[in-house]
Design an enzyme around this catalytic site. Structure first.
Site, PDB file in Angstrom:
ATOM      1  N   LEU A 133      33.763  -5.665  -0.783  1.00  0.00           N
ATOM      2  CA  LEU A 133      34.090  -4.242  -0.945  1.00  0.00           C
ATOM      3  C   LEU A 133      35.503  -4.259  -0.767  1.00  0.00           C
ATOM      4  O   LEU A 133      36.190  -5.157  -0.004  1.00  0.00           O
ATOM      5  CB  LEU A 133      33.416  -3.318   0.232  1.00  0.00           C
ATOM      6  CG  LEU A 133      32.064  -3.210   0.142  1.00  0.00           C
ATOM      7  CD1 LEU A 133      31.626  -2.270   1.461  1.00  0.00           C
ATOM      8  CD2 LEU A 133      31.438  -2.454  -1.129  1.00  0.00           C
ATOM      9  N   ASP A 134      36.340  -2.965  -1.530  1.00  0.00           N
ATOM     10  CA  ASP A 134      37.496  -3.025  -1.344  1.00  0.00           C
ATOM     11  C   ASP A 134      37.950  -2.649   0.052  1.00  0.00           C
ATOM     12  O   ASP A 134      37.218  -2.202   0.781  1.00  0.00           O
ATOM     13  CB  ASP A 134      38.054  -1.556  -2.124  1.00  0.00           C
ATOM     14  CG  ASP A 134      37.662  -1.599  -3.594  1.00  0.00           C
ATOM     15  OD1 ASP A 134      37.830  -2.862  -4.257  1.00  0.00           O
ATOM     16  OD2 ASP A 134      37.795  -0.508  -4.367  1.00  0.00           O
ATOM     17  N   LYS A 135      39.161  -2.822   0.361  1.00  0.00           N
ATOM     18  CA  LYS A 135      39.702  -2.808   1.725  1.00  0.00           C
ATOM     19  C   LYS A 135      39.548  -1.273   2.281  1.00  0.00           C
ATOM     20  O   LYS A 135      39.051  -1.037   3.227  1.00  0.00           O
ATOM     21  CB  LYS A 135      41.086  -3.133   1.825  1.00  0.00           C
ATOM     22  CG  LYS A 135      41.929  -2.723   3.224  1.00  0.00           C
ATOM     23  CD  LYS A 135      43.395  -3.263   3.317  1.00  0.00           C
ATOM     24  CE  LYS A 135      43.754  -3.079   4.567  1.00  0.00           C
ATOM     25  NZ  LYS A 135      45.428  -3.371   4.538  1.00  0.00           N
ATOM     26  N   THR A 137      37.160   0.903   1.427  1.00  0.00           N
ATOM     27  CA  THR A 137      35.779   1.382   1.339  1.00  0.00           C
ATOM     28  C   THR A 137      35.215   0.808   2.438  1.00  0.00           C
ATOM     29  O   THR A 137      35.017  -0.495   2.906  1.00  0.00           O
ATOM     30  CB  THR A 137      34.966   0.807  -0.048  1.00  0.00           C
ATOM     31  OG1 THR A 137      36.133   1.095  -1.323  1.00  0.00           O
ATOM     32  CG2 THR A 137      33.707   1.301  -0.276  1.00  0.00           C
TER      33      THR A 137
END
Length: 283
Positions: A133-135, A137
């Site tokens: 996951l993106d940082k 998110t």
């Protein structure tokens, strides 16, 4: 490493060779060592690769340490791990917003993977990255707990037998459900960002369902057919509804309002359909 697996009731009758190669995706070199070392047992008895297995059979595989390589990482804080589901083969955790999923360098610290490595070390187990996951998110993240299951989970992702349902809060009022089908490529002027690029980009499809909307903001669910970097964020910006709090594609006011709320998957060995929720989410 020893793995004992009881085949599920819907397991078709196939040979051990077919099971290892086509269903469990065991690498050719590793299959070779299993065979010549005679490290396979069927229902408690030494087994040959041409033997057939069927529903209810128990298969035991023994691997040597050199069969699979593991990149050691710095241990983080095991207390930070919020487990949503765990068994001997996989673990699903709730990632907080603001930390990376995994390190990019061996000595990097402060990521979810560092904390998970510390948590599993207490059980003499190791994590393996399946996806990220993106940082910014938060939400459900799946990790393998052994190298046997890792390629199987990767294939399930490719086959869309593992997918996530995201919550997002976006600027403005979305009045209807929709599907965004726009190609995404790299931004040549900012290496951190992605852009809509119909000519050179990769196919990206996002399905959006409106949960609640008012004139200022909308609560929505998103399901992806593809997994491009920043896909939801770029797609929503492209229709004039950036995610609230997005530091790259909107206005950085508080945390990014994007949460991987649910994960749906078919367990690679039991074939059970699973639904994991990282609640309470954004609303």
């Amino acid at each position: 490493m020893k793995f004992e697996i009881t085949l599920p009731k819907n397991q078709p009758t196939i040979t051990i060779r077919e099971l290892l190669e086509k269903e469990w995706l065991v690498p050719r070199k590793v299959r070779h060592f299993l065979r010549i070392r005679k490290n396979v047992w069927l229902n408690g008895q030494p087994a040959m690769f041409h033997q057939e297995v069927t529903a209810g059979d128990t298969l035991l595989l023994q691997f040597e340490d050199e069969d699979y390589q593991y990149q050691e990482v710095v241990f983080g804080d095991s207390e930070n791990i919020a487990v949503l589901y765990e068994d001997e083969h996989l673990i699903i955790v709730d990632k907080p917003a603001g930390i990376k999923t995994h390190p990019n360098q061996p000595q990097e610290t402060g990521t979810l993977f560092n904390d998970l490595a510390a948590y599993l070390h207490q059980k003499q187990q190791r994590p393996y990255v399946v996806h990220r996951l993106d940082k910014e998110t938060s939400g459900v993240v799946l990790f393998a707990k052994n190298p046997l299951v890792l390629p199987i989970l990767g294939r399930l992702l490719e086959q869309k037998k593992i997918y996530r349902r995201y919550q997002a809060i976006v600027a403005g009022k979305l009045t209807r459900d929709l599907t965004i089908n726009k190609k995404i490529g790299r931004d040549r002027h900012d290496r951190r960002k992605r852009i809509i690029d119909e000519r050179h980009g990769q196919i990206a499809v996002t399905h959006i369902t409106v949960h609640h909307a008012d004139p200022k903001q909308s609560e929505i669910f998103c399901v992806l057919d593809t997994g491009r970097t920043h896909q939801i964020r770029v797609h929503l910006k492209s229709i004039g509804h950036p995610i609230i709090g997005d530091p790259l594609y909107g206005k950085p006011t508080g945390r990014l309002q994007l949460h991987a709320y649910q994960m749906f998957l078919v367990h690679p060995f039991t074939k059970e359909k699973m639904e994991i929720t990282a609640g309470p989410g954004l609303w």
